[in-house]
Design an enzyme around this catalytic site. Sequence first.
Site, short mmCIF file in Angstrom:
data_model
loop_
_atom_site.label_atom_id
_atom_site.label_comp_id
_atom_site.label_asym_id
_atom_site.label_seq_id
_atom_site.Cartn_x
_atom_site.Cartn_y
_atom_site.Cartn_z
N TYR A 1 49.81 50.83 33.32
CA TYR A 1 48.66 50.36 34.12
C TYR A 1 47.40 51.11 33.68
O TYR A 1 46.35 50.49 33.44
CB TYR A 1 48.95 50.61 35.61
CG TYR A 1 47.80 50.31 36.53
CD1 TYR A 1 47.47 48.99 36.86
CD2 TYR A 1 47.02 51.33 37.09
CE1 TYR A 1 46.41 48.70 37.71
CE2 TYR A 1 45.97 51.05 37.94
CZ TYR A 1 45.67 49.74 38.26
OH TYR A 1 44.62 49.46 39.10
N SER B 1 39.57 50.65 36.95
CA SER B 1 40.12 51.58 37.96
C SER B 1 39.74 52.99 37.55
O SER B 1 39.44 53.25 36.38
CB SER B 1 41.65 51.45 37.95
OG SER B 1 42.26 52.51 38.66
N1 LIG Z 1 43.70 48.50 45.52
C1 LIG Z 1 43.45 49.60 44.81
O1 LIG Z 1 43.68 50.72 45.28
C2 LIG Z 1 42.83 49.47 43.43
C3 LIG Z 1 42.33 50.63 42.83
C4 LIG Z 1 41.76 50.54 41.57
C5 LIG Z 1 41.69 49.32 40.91
N2 LIG Z 1 42.19 48.22 41.52
C6 LIG Z 1 42.10 46.96 40.77
O2 LIG Z 1 41.41 46.02 41.56
C7 LIG Z 1 41.83 44.70 41.21
C8 LIG Z 1 42.22 43.95 42.45
O3 LIG Z 1 43.28 44.65 43.06
P1 LIG Z 1 43.65 44.46 44.61
O4 LIG Z 1 44.04 45.77 45.13
O5 LIG Z 1 42.59 43.66 45.27
O6 LIG Z 1 45.01 43.64 44.41
P2 LIG Z 1 45.51 42.24 44.94
O7 LIG Z 1 46.95 42.15 44.55
O8 LIG Z 1 45.13 42.06 46.37
O9 LIG Z 1 44.64 41.22 44.05
C9 LIG Z 1 45.01 40.88 42.75
C10 LIG Z 1 44.86 39.39 42.62
O10 LIG Z 1 45.18 39.00 41.28
C11 LIG Z 1 45.96 37.82 41.33
N3 LIG Z 1 46.75 37.72 40.11
C12 LIG Z 1 47.74 38.52 39.67
N4 LIG Z 1 48.24 38.05 38.51
C13 LIG Z 1 47.53 36.92 38.20
C14 LIG Z 1 47.56 36.00 37.13
N5 LIG Z 1 48.44 36.12 36.11
N6 LIG Z 1 46.68 34.97 37.15
C15 LIG Z 1 45.78 34.84 38.15
N7 LIG Z 1 45.71 35.68 39.20
C16 LIG Z 1 46.57 36.71 39.22
C17 LIG Z 1 46.82 38.01 42.57
O11 LIG Z 1 47.33 36.79 43.03
C18 LIG Z 1 45.80 38.60 43.54
O12 LIG Z 1 45.05 37.56 44.15
C19 LIG Z 1 42.99 44.87 40.22
O13 LIG Z 1 42.49 44.71 38.92
C20 LIG Z 1 43.43 46.31 40.46
O14 LIG Z 1 44.04 46.88 39.32
C21 LIG Z 1 42.76 48.25 42.76
#
Ligand SMILES: NC(=O)c1ccc[n+]([C@@H]2O[C@H](COP(=O)([O-])OP(=O)(O)OC[C@H]3O[C@@H](n4cnc5c(N)ncnc54)[C@H](O)[C@@H]3O)[C@@H](O)[C@H]2O)c1
Length: 256
Positions: A156, A143
């Site tokens: 985080y 991130s």
């Molecule tokens: N959305 C944003 O603004 C953003 C920004 C920067 C980074 N990110 C990063 O991108 C990645 C995806 O985020 P997103 O926004 O798509 O979120 P999201 O919640 O849609 O996806 C996260 C996924 O991880 C799965 N998950 C969580 N814990 C788990 C576990 N213990 N075992 C297996 N699966 C598990 C969830 O079920 C979900 O499918 C993350 O690492 C997040 O930190 C997101």
Amino acid sequence: MQDLLGKVVLISGGTTGIGLAAAKAFVASGAKVVVAARNPERGIQVEQELRHLGGDAAFHRCDVTDPSSVADLVAFVADRFGQLNCAVNSAAFDSRPSAAHEVPFEEAGKTISTDVLGVFNCMKYEIETMLQGGGGTIVNVSSVNGLSGAPNAAVYSAGKHAVIGLTRSMAKEYIARGIRINAVCPGATETPRRERRTEHLTSNERREHRDQLSQAIPIGRLAKAEEIASAILWLSSAASSYVVGHSLVVDGGLQA
Ligand SMILES: NC(=O)c1ccc[n+]([C@@H]2O[C@H](COP(=O)([O-])OP(=O)(O)OC[C@H]3O[C@@H](n4cnc5c(N)ncnc54)[C@H](O)[C@@H]3O)[C@@H](O)[C@H]2O)c1
């Protein structure tokens, strides 16, 4: 990304958000995709969705915090498709914004065990299988909060810094053995995770929050998950063959 045709791709945290967008993009490039997460109902839905797009796809249940569950996942991929060429590690704990001194220890532990140890567990088994197959690529989802401090998201942010540490160290360790490891650092991206953060607000408050957030980003809007997926595909493909241990920022100019 023609070299992705027929490649076997594993996406942990692949049933929603950025992971799902990457799964669809890999399928569109002709790759065979296994998505993994904890919820089997959602997983089966996604498996069908990916197959309707014409892909050879499968869901396998996995909790990335449990090493035996990850070992089972990677064994499933190897049994089903005979190899593992590319992996994307996208799972993260749904931590809520909070002042650091008010974060319960239990929540801090879950954030670190999912966001850091979860990525390590996945890489450990993915690498073991890739070494047997002669190499591969791994993209970890960090991130912009892994590159600079994030008020109200200290644990985080620490976890996402650690993902970059794992990426850099293991990239140096394994590149000579044919495994190319990088990270992607998204800025604010439209996903279910981000929607959950504002679900307690009224629709007007939600619009206001979104407008304020957009104004702080030079490009003037949040990223679409597909835009992060494009970067993940590039890092997974031969188009980025000399890129090793890099953290690719995809943030609409925020860090610039
Ligand atoms: N959305 C944003 O603004 C953003 C920004 C920067 C980074 N990110 C990063 O991108 C990645 C995806 O985020 P997103 O926004 O798509 O979120 P999201 O919640 O849609 O996806 C996260 C996924 O991880 C799965 N998950 C969580 N814990 C788990 C576990 N213990 N075992 C297996 N699966 C598990 C969830 O079920 C979900 O499918 C993350 O690492 C997040 O930190 C997101």
